[in-house]
Design a protein around this motif. Structure first.
Motif, PDB file in Angstrom:
ATOM      1  N   LEU A 207       1.199  -1.478   0.172  1.00  0.00           N
ATOM      2  CA  LEU A 207       0.024  -0.231  -0.136  1.00  0.00           C
ATOM      3  C   LEU A 207       1.083   1.138  -0.253  1.00  0.00           C
ATOM      4  O   LEU A 207       2.486   1.083   0.359  1.00  0.00           O
ATOM      5  CB  LEU A 207      -0.982   0.047   0.928  1.00  0.00           C
ATOM      6  CG  LEU A 207      -1.493   0.833   1.884  1.00  0.00           C
ATOM      7  CD1 LEU A 207      -2.876   1.177   0.748  1.00  0.00           C
ATOM      8  CD2 LEU A 207      -2.248   1.080   2.648  1.00  0.00           C
ATOM      9  N   VAL A 208       0.508   1.750  -0.801  1.00  0.00           N
ATOM     10  CA  VAL A 208       1.175   3.786  -0.360  1.00  0.00           C
ATOM     11  C   VAL A 208       0.280   4.843  -0.382  1.00  0.00           C
ATOM     12  O   VAL A 208      -0.494   4.608  -1.094  1.00  0.00           O
ATOM     13  CB  VAL A 208       1.954   3.648  -1.546  1.00  0.00           C
ATOM     14  CG1 VAL A 208       2.604   5.565  -1.576  1.00  0.00           C
ATOM     15  CG2 VAL A 208       2.769   2.970  -2.264  1.00  0.00           C
ATOM     16  N   MET A 209       0.234   4.939   0.499  1.00  0.00           N
ATOM     17  CA  MET A 209      -0.300   6.657   1.386  1.00  0.00           C
ATOM     18  C   MET A 209      -0.394   7.874   0.858  1.00  0.00           C
ATOM     19  O   MET A 209       0.434   8.237   0.942  1.00  0.00           O
ATOM     20  CB  MET A 209      -1.015   6.496   2.915  1.00  0.00           C
ATOM     21  CG  MET A 209      -1.614   5.079   3.024  1.00  0.00           C
ATOM     22  SD  MET A 209      -1.919   5.105   5.086  1.00  0.00           S
ATOM     23  CE  MET A 209      -0.354   5.254   5.400  1.00  0.00           C
ATOM     24  N   PHE A 210      -0.653   8.755   0.686  1.00  0.00           N
ATOM     25  CA  PHE A 210      -1.261   9.905  -0.251  1.00  0.00           C
ATOM     26  C   PHE A 210      -1.327  11.115   0.620  1.00  0.00           C
ATOM     27  O   PHE A 210      -2.698  11.115   0.595  1.00  0.00           O
ATOM     28  CB  PHE A 210      -1.289   9.612  -2.307  1.00  0.00           C
ATOM     29  CG  PHE A 210      -0.266   9.757  -2.990  1.00  0.00           C
ATOM     30  CD1 PHE A 210       1.130   9.578  -2.786  1.00  0.00           C
ATOM     31  CD2 PHE A 210      -0.854   8.246  -2.907  1.00  0.00           C
ATOM     32  CE1 PHE A 210       1.783   8.934  -4.386  1.00  0.00           C
ATOM     33  CE2 PHE A 210       0.080   7.337  -4.190  1.00  0.00           C
ATOM     34  CZ  PHE A 210       1.349   7.138  -4.068  1.00  0.00           C
ATOM     35  N   GLY A 211      -0.986  11.849   0.711  1.00  0.00           N
ATOM     36  CA  GLY A 211      -1.221  12.695   1.835  1.00  0.00           C
ATOM     37  C   GLY A 211      -2.377  13.767   0.541  1.00  0.00           C
ATOM     38  O   GLY A 211      -2.235  13.851  -0.853  1.00  0.00           O
ATOM     39  N   ALA A 212      -2.836  15.051   1.852  1.00  0.00           N
ATOM     40  CA  ALA A 212      -3.686  16.032   0.723  1.00  0.00           C
ATOM     41  C   ALA A 212      -3.191  16.377  -0.819  1.00  0.00           C
ATOM     42  O   ALA A 212      -4.200  15.901  -1.527  1.00  0.00           O
ATOM     43  CB  ALA A 212      -4.432  16.746   1.558  1.00  0.00           C
ATOM     44  N   ARG A 213      -2.351  16.792  -1.249  1.00  0.00           N
ATOM     45  CA  ARG A 213      -2.322  17.660  -1.515  1.00  0.00           C
ATOM     46  C   ARG A 213      -1.139  16.424  -3.055  1.00  0.00           C
ATOM     47  O   ARG A 213      -0.959  17.056  -4.273  1.00  0.00           O
ATOM     48  CB  ARG A 213      -0.758  18.760  -1.933  1.00  0.00           C
ATOM     49  CG  ARG A 213      -1.825  19.825  -0.887  1.00  0.00           C
ATOM     50  CD  ARG A 213      -0.378  20.862  -1.020  1.00  0.00           C
ATOM     51  NE  ARG A 213      -1.378  22.180   0.096  1.00  0.00           N
ATOM     52  CZ  ARG A 213      -0.550  23.357   0.528  1.00  0.00           C
ATOM     53  NH1 ARG A 213       0.881  23.283  -0.046  1.00  0.00           N
ATOM     54  NH2 ARG A 213      -1.466  24.394   1.169  1.00  0.00           N
ATOM     55  N   GLY A 214      -0.999  15.732  -2.526  1.00  0.00           N
ATOM     56  CA  GLY A 214      -0.287  14.552  -3.176  1.00  0.00           C
ATOM     57  C   GLY A 214       1.516  14.342  -3.479  1.00  0.00           C
ATOM     58  O   GLY A 214       1.959  13.351  -4.312  1.00  0.00           O
ATOM     59  N   ASN A 215       2.044  15.623  -2.187  1.00  0.00           N
ATOM     60  CA  ASN A 215       3.373  15.562  -2.852  1.00  0.00           C
ATOM     61  C   ASN A 215       4.167  14.772  -1.700  1.00  0.00           C
ATOM     62  O   ASN A 215       5.240  14.598  -1.913  1.00  0.00           O
ATOM     63  CB  ASN A 215       4.014  16.750  -3.173  1.00  0.00           C
ATOM     64  CG  ASN A 215       3.283  17.732  -1.757  1.00  0.00           C
ATOM     65  OD1 ASN A 215       2.437  16.954  -0.919  1.00  0.00           O
ATOM     66  ND2 ASN A 215       3.276  18.773  -2.131  1.00  0.00           N
TER      67      ASN A 215
ATOM     68  N   LEU B 197      -0.059  12.318   7.173  1.00  0.00           N
ATOM     69  CA  LEU B 197      -0.614  12.457   5.538  1.00  0.00           C
ATOM     70  C   LEU B 197      -2.122  12.820   5.101  1.00  0.00           C
ATOM     71  O   LEU B 197      -3.455  13.211   4.309  1.00  0.00           O
ATOM     72  CB  LEU B 197      -0.678  11.468   5.356  1.00  0.00           C
ATOM     73  CG  LEU B 197       0.695  10.759   5.002  1.00  0.00           C
ATOM     74  CD1 LEU B 197       1.468   9.562   4.345  1.00  0.00           C
ATOM     75  CD2 LEU B 197       1.583  12.064   3.823  1.00  0.00           C
ATOM     76  N   SER B 198      -2.959  12.034   6.849  1.00  0.00           N
ATOM     77  CA  SER B 198      -4.383  12.979   6.660  1.00  0.00           C
ATOM     78  C   SER B 198      -5.076  13.828   7.149  1.00  0.00           C
ATOM     79  O   SER B 198      -4.129  14.748   7.317  1.00  0.00           O
ATOM     80  CB  SER B 198      -4.741  12.314   8.423  1.00  0.00           C
ATOM     81  OG  SER B 198      -6.409  11.844   9.069  1.00  0.00           O
ATOM     82  N   PRO B 199      -6.459  14.112   5.647  1.00  0.00           N
ATOM     83  CA  PRO B 199      -6.840  13.477   5.440  1.00  0.00           C
ATOM     84  C   PRO B 199      -5.950  13.156   3.862  1.00  0.00           C
ATOM     85  O   PRO B 199      -5.376  13.874   3.523  1.00  0.00           O
ATOM     86  CB  PRO B 199      -8.194  14.143   5.143  1.00  0.00           C
ATOM     87  CG  PRO B 199      -7.470  15.739   4.754  1.00  0.00           C
ATOM     88  CD  PRO B 199      -6.189  15.725   6.095  1.00  0.00           C
ATOM     89  N   LEU B 200      -6.596  11.596   3.578  1.00  0.00           N
ATOM     90  CA  LEU B 200      -5.370  11.236   2.459  1.00  0.00           C
ATOM     91  C   LEU B 200      -6.268  11.957   1.141  1.00  0.00           C
ATOM     92  O   LEU B 200      -7.435  11.866   1.017  1.00  0.00           O
ATOM     93  CB  LEU B 200      -5.211   9.756   2.781  1.00  0.00           C
ATOM     94  CG  LEU B 200      -4.321   9.834   3.373  1.00  0.00           C
ATOM     95  CD1 LEU B 200      -4.666   7.835   3.529  1.00  0.00           C
ATOM     96  CD2 LEU B 200      -3.073   9.373   3.656  1.00  0.00           C
ATOM     97  N   SER B 201      -5.345  12.041  -0.609  1.00  0.00           N
ATOM     98  CA  SER B 201      -5.505  12.035  -1.388  1.00  0.00           C
ATOM     99  C   SER B 201      -6.318  11.369  -2.228  1.00  0.00           C
ATOM    100  O   SER B 201      -7.603  11.332  -2.879  1.00  0.00           O
ATOM    101  CB  SER B 201      -4.585  13.081  -2.055  1.00  0.00           C
ATOM    102  OG  SER B 201      -3.322  12.159  -2.636  1.00  0.00           O
ATOM    103  N   ARG B 202      -5.594   9.703  -2.399  1.00  0.00           N
ATOM    104  CA  ARG B 202      -5.482   8.857  -2.930  1.00  0.00           C
ATOM    105  C   ARG B 202      -4.766   8.067  -1.841  1.00  0.00           C
ATOM    106  O   ARG B 202      -3.905   8.492  -1.404  1.00  0.00           O
ATOM    107  CB  ARG B 202      -4.979   9.029  -4.059  1.00  0.00           C
ATOM    108  CG  ARG B 202      -3.814   9.230  -4.442  1.00  0.00           C
ATOM    109  CD  ARG B 202      -3.516   9.187  -5.754  1.00  0.00           C
ATOM    110  NE  ARG B 202      -2.407   8.638  -6.527  1.00  0.00           N
ATOM    111  CZ  ARG B 202      -1.354  10.002  -6.603  1.00  0.00           C
ATOM    112  NH1 ARG B 202      -1.230  10.793  -5.857  1.00  0.00           N
ATOM    113  NH2 ARG B 202      -0.146   9.989  -6.563  1.00  0.00           N
ATOM    114  N   VAL B 203      -4.765   6.007  -2.161  1.00  0.00           N
ATOM    115  CA  VAL B 203      -3.865   5.063  -1.864  1.00  0.00           C
ATOM    116  C   VAL B 203      -3.613   4.352  -3.213  1.00  0.00           C
ATOM    117  O   VAL B 203      -4.790   4.548  -4.408  1.00  0.00           O
ATOM    118  CB  VAL B 203      -4.898   4.395  -0.921  1.00  0.00           C
ATOM    119  CG1 VAL B 203      -4.587   5.354   0.384  1.00  0.00           C
ATOM    120  CG2 VAL B 203      -5.813   3.653  -1.418  1.00  0.00           C
ATOM    121  N   SER B 204      -2.663   3.907  -3.154  1.00  0.00           N
ATOM    122  CA  SER B 204      -2.296   3.597  -4.180  1.00  0.00           C
ATOM    123  C   SER B 204      -1.452   1.169  -3.676  1.00  0.00           C
ATOM    124  O   SER B 204      -1.474   1.311  -2.302  1.00  0.00           O
ATOM    125  CB  SER B 204      -1.093   3.913  -5.106  1.00  0.00           C
ATOM    126  OG  SER B 204      -0.829   2.265  -6.289  1.00  0.00           O
TER     127      SER B 204
END
Length: 407
Positions: free
Chosen positions: A151-159, A188-195
């Motif tokens: 799993l990869v978690m991405f922050g609100a802005r994705g960077n 990172l929360s809230p997350l923008s997306r996960v992979s």
């Protein structure tokens, strides 16, 4: 830019590894992404120094690394040495050198069972923010998998992202829900997306993912990321990794909680240890916690050993006592807890307990973010056949945090 990575494997029995080693280097301008450390040598042998070159854009000032392995091979466990430096990274373009000491195992059957760690420059292991990740496998024929899920978690802005996290210990059978507690150095929360994806190895490698639900106790935000798709090279579009986006209508706001570290010291008296279920309850000015079970699956509290736990607690204001008890019905359930000592004598700068004599605190609570500490002394048996035959003890908070608030 080029980064020279030097890796020092520990000189202890079983320290070398046959697994594939991966690293992600994080700086002020971004990260390298996950890179496998490989060359023509037989790397990561006991007591060895290995060198690698990573080509990447200029990351600016380096802040942390994420290092881990895929647990592949018969001798997958790995011990990283601190005697020289666990990992040294030299920024060739900017002529800077960074040390990342650790002195820990990355092994499922050693230490705390982790095979992946975040390490800050200078060696502090960054595990301040926790995320509770629940992965749902679909209830369709052939949905389960034996492949390794990541799993990869991405922050609100994705960077900002977590880097690739292997979800070790999961079963991922048809219709099953697997839960993981993941600790990261970054909020990172809230997350923008996960992979989410898998390694596509082994029998039954295809997988049907229903959804992923992630709760960050620190923000209290629970997010749902629907999938309802195959991750299988032989089905539909053949993808084995998918980008998942939140269904915002399912977002929930739960009670905000904060990360704390708890150290428990059992004395080295004869028969002082126990594998009986141990419970605690923490009291503060604003209320109290529910019962907290410290040793699921009847894990032993061994005599003379310090056990460390990470727990999430709501805002209770200033703590004033801990209540501890055990289930006296189990054979050998008696337990003896120590008291007294100097906190600085058995904790180093990073907050890790060190070996020490019998004189020590019975319990210490530390806020992972603010570093506020509370000490709780006991030096009594919790045993129906020892001392005053009580199996419940209440301990009053002591220490610098209490004195600062009261004074």
């Amino acid at each position: 830019n080029k980064y020279e990575v030097k890796v020092y494997t520990g000189d202890v029995i079983g320290a070398g590894t046959d697994a594939d080693i991966f690293i992600n280097i994080f700086g002020e301008y971004g990260d390298t992404g996950e890179r496998r450390l490989e060359n023509e040598k037989d790397n990561f042998e006991k007591g060895a120094e290995d060198k690698f070159t990573v080509d990447a854009p200029d990351l600016g000032q380096l802040m942390k690394i994420n290092v881990g392995h895929n647990n592949k091979g018969p001798s997958a466990g790995w011990f990283l040495s601190k005697s020289i430096a666990h990992i040294v990274i030299e920024d060739i373009g900017n002529k800077r050198k960074y040390d990342f000491p650790l002195n820990r195992w990355l092994a499922l059957d050693e230490d705390d069972g982790k095979i992946q760690r975040d390490i800050l420059v200078g060696g502090a292991e960054a595990t301040a923010i926790s995320y509770i990740v629940t992965v749902f496998t679909g209830d369709v024929r052939g949905a389960g998998t034996k492949s390794k899920i990541y799993l990869v978690m991405f922050g609100a802005r994705g960077n900002k992202n977590s880097g690739k996290i292997f979800l070790e210990g999961g079963v991922f059978d048809r219709g099953r829900r697997d839960i993981f507690n993941i600790e990261l150095a970054v909020l990172l929360s809230p997350l923008s997306r996960v992979s989410i994806g898998h390694g596509n190895v082994g029998a039954n490698r295809g997988w049907y993912c229903e959804k992923v639900v992630i709760l960050c106790p620190f923000t209290g935000i629970q997010q749902t990321f629907p999938c309802s798709s195959w991750l299988d090279e032989k089905k539909t579009d053949g993808l084995i990794e998918r980008q998942l986006y939140e269904m915002v209508s399912l977002r929930k706001k739960r009670l905000k909680k904060f990360p704390w570290s708890l150290w428990v010291w059992t004395t080295d008296l004869k028969k002082a240890g126990t594998n009986s279920p141990i419970f605690i309850q923490i009291y503060g000015q604003k209320g109290r916690t529910d019962e907290i079970l410290l040793n699921p699956n009847n894990k032993w509290f061994k005599p003379g050993i310090i056990e460390k736990f990470r727990i999430e607690l709501p805002d209770l204001g200033r703590f004033y006592k801990i209540r501890a008890w055990h289930d006296k019905r189990s054979p050998g359930s008696g337990w003896h807890l120590e008291r007294n000592g100097n906190l600085k004598a058995w904790m180093n700068i990073s907050g890790t307990p060190l070996a020490h004599s019998r004189t020590s605190f019975q319990m210490t609570l530390m806020n992972t973010l603010t570093k506020d500490k509370y000490n709780f002394n006991c030096n009594r048996w919790l045993d129906a056949n020892e001392d005053d035959n009580e199996i419940v003890r209440e301990m009053t908070a002591e220490g610098p945090t209490v004195r600062r608030i009261m004074g």
